[in-house]
Design a protein around this motif. Structure first.
Motif, PDB file in Angstrom:
ATOM      1  N   THR A   7      30.956  71.432  53.501  1.00  0.00           N
ATOM      2  CA  THR A   7      31.347  70.865  52.747  1.00  0.00           C
ATOM      3  C   THR A   7      30.571  71.855  51.643  1.00  0.00           C
ATOM      4  OG1 THR A   7      28.722  70.057  53.579  1.00  0.00           O
ATOM      5  CG2 THR A   7      30.128  68.715  54.529  1.00  0.00           C
ATOM      6  N   ARG A   8      30.042  72.975  51.903  1.00  0.00           N
ATOM      7  CA  ARG A   8      30.053  74.000  50.180  1.00  0.00           C
ATOM      8  C   ARG A   8      30.977  74.986  50.280  1.00  0.00           C
ATOM      9  NH1 ARG A   8      24.215  77.222  50.139  1.00  0.00           N
ATOM     10  NH2 ARG A   8      24.803  78.000  47.748  1.00  0.00           N
ATOM     11  N   LEU A  10      33.388  76.052  52.007  1.00  0.00           N
ATOM     12  CA  LEU A  10      35.358  76.111  51.380  1.00  0.00           C
ATOM     13  C   LEU A  10      35.228  74.850  50.618  1.00  0.00           C
ATOM     14  CD1 LEU A  10      35.961  77.267  55.149  1.00  0.00           C
ATOM     15  CD2 LEU A  10      36.655  77.957  53.312  1.00  0.00           C
ATOM     16  N   ASN A  11      34.221  73.746  50.216  1.00  0.00           N
ATOM     17  CA  ASN A  11      34.441  72.466  49.074  1.00  0.00           C
ATOM     18  C   ASN A  11      35.124  73.078  48.166  1.00  0.00           C
ATOM     19  OD1 ASN A  11      34.744  70.421  47.684  1.00  0.00           O
ATOM     20  ND2 ASN A  11      32.896  69.114  49.083  1.00  0.00           N
ATOM     21  N   PRO A  12      36.025  72.926  47.442  1.00  0.00           N
ATOM     22  CA  PRO A  12      36.839  73.082  45.999  1.00  0.00           C
ATOM     23  C   PRO A  12      35.658  72.807  44.979  1.00  0.00           C
ATOM     24  CG  PRO A  12      38.567  72.749  47.558  1.00  0.00           C
ATOM     25  CD  PRO A  12      37.353  72.320  48.266  1.00  0.00           C
ATOM     26  N   VAL A  13      35.082  71.207  45.417  1.00  0.00           N
ATOM     27  CA  VAL A  13      34.557  70.672  43.995  1.00  0.00           C
ATOM     28  C   VAL A  13      33.343  72.205  43.890  1.00  0.00           C
ATOM     29  CG1 VAL A  13      32.196  69.599  43.729  1.00  0.00           C
ATOM     30  CG2 VAL A  13      34.565  68.657  44.366  1.00  0.00           C
ATOM     31  N   TRP A  14      32.461  73.000  44.914  1.00  0.00           N
ATOM     32  CA  TRP A  14      31.728  73.782  45.437  1.00  0.00           C
ATOM     33  C   TRP A  14      32.186  74.945  44.391  1.00  0.00           C
ATOM     34  CZ3 TRP A  14      30.145  78.513  47.430  1.00  0.00           C
ATOM     35  CH2 TRP A  14      29.110  78.683  47.210  1.00  0.00           C
ATOM     36  N   TYR A  15      32.845  75.398  44.996  1.00  0.00           N
ATOM     37  CA  TYR A  15      33.234  77.214  44.909  1.00  0.00           C
ATOM     38  C   TYR A  15      34.155  76.587  43.358  1.00  0.00           C
ATOM     39  CZ  TYR A  15      37.803  76.195  46.921  1.00  0.00           C
ATOM     40  OH  TYR A  15      39.370  76.005  47.268  1.00  0.00           O
ATOM     41  N   GLU A  16      34.953  75.473  42.667  1.00  0.00           N
ATOM     42  CA  GLU A  16      35.403  75.766  41.732  1.00  0.00           C
ATOM     43  C   GLU A  16      34.109  75.610  40.840  1.00  0.00           C
ATOM     44  OE1 GLU A  16      38.050  76.641  39.876  1.00  0.00           O
ATOM     45  OE2 GLU A  16      39.523  76.784  42.259  1.00  0.00           O
ATOM     46  N   ARG A  27      28.615  85.847  42.362  1.00  0.00           N
ATOM     47  CA  ARG A  27      28.363  86.942  43.441  1.00  0.00           C
ATOM     48  C   ARG A  27      27.584  85.655  44.347  1.00  0.00           C
ATOM     49  NH1 ARG A  27      22.828  87.214  44.127  1.00  0.00           N
ATOM     50  NH2 ARG A  27      22.074  85.624  42.553  1.00  0.00           N
ATOM     51  N   GLN A  28      27.591  83.972  43.746  1.00  0.00           N
ATOM     52  CA  GLN A  28      27.182  83.046  44.649  1.00  0.00           C
ATOM     53  C   GLN A  28      28.129  82.808  46.037  1.00  0.00           C
ATOM     54  OE1 GLN A  28      23.433  81.421  44.710  1.00  0.00           O
ATOM     55  NE2 GLN A  28      23.688  82.650  43.453  1.00  0.00           N
ATOM     56  N   ILE A  29      29.077  82.666  45.611  1.00  0.00           N
ATOM     57  CA  ILE A  29      29.622  82.655  46.767  1.00  0.00           C
ATOM     58  C   ILE A  29      30.327  83.930  47.980  1.00  0.00           C
ATOM     59  CG2 ILE A  29      32.061  82.832  47.274  1.00  0.00           C
ATOM     60  CD1 ILE A  29      32.875  80.853  44.482  1.00  0.00           C
ATOM     61  N   GLU A  30      29.770  84.803  47.188  1.00  0.00           N
ATOM     62  CA  GLU A  30      29.466  86.206  48.063  1.00  0.00           C
ATOM     63  C   GLU A  30      28.575  86.158  48.681  1.00  0.00           C
ATOM     64  OE1 GLU A  30      27.842  89.903  49.113  1.00  0.00           O
ATOM     65  OE2 GLU A  30      27.422  88.624  46.996  1.00  0.00           O
TER      66      GLU A  30
END
Length: 122
Positions: A7-8, A10-16, A27-30
């Motif tokens: 939900t976070r 790997l969710n394209p809405v979140w990572y985009e 940095r947040q993704i890392e």
């Protein structure tokens, strides 16, 4: 962890939306990936598919890896290193081809971080 990952991270809405924030977004993704490794270390409850999908989504996709590296080269290189660390700690065991591709992606990101690229004499 599976629900959090789906939900976070790997969710394209979140990572985009994170990528829309540029340097800090990468940095947040890392940080999310680093926290996942931490959860493996402390709980042992992270399933191997999580690492496989993180690898495929962020590092083995050339376009995504290029975006990450352009926005934040240090954090993108750290992501590759964390995924390799997860393999070394036996949190997941990718097939030989995936591991080789991840290692190449990590080397590419390290080279970019160090300013090594096309047109530079070896």
């Amino acid at each position: 962890m599976s629900l959090e990952t789906r939900t976070r991270v790997l969710n394209p809405v979140w990572y985009e939306s994170m990528l829309d924030h540029g340097y800090e977004g990468v940095r947040q993704i890392e940080a999310a990936l680093t926290n996942t490794v931490g959860w493996s270390a402390t709980t042992g409850k992270v399933q191997p598919w999580v690492y496989q999908q993180l690898t495929q989504t962020f590092l083995l996709d050339d376009a995504m890896r290029n975006r990450l590296a352009k926005l934040n080269p240090a954090a993108s290189a750290k992501m590759a290193n964390r995924l390799l660390e997860a393999h070394e700690r036996k949190y997941w065991t990718p097939d030989a081809a995936t591991l080789a591709d991840l290692q190449r992606a990590g080397e590419d990101l390290e080279d970019r971080l160090e300013g090594i690229g096309a047109g530079v004499a070896a």
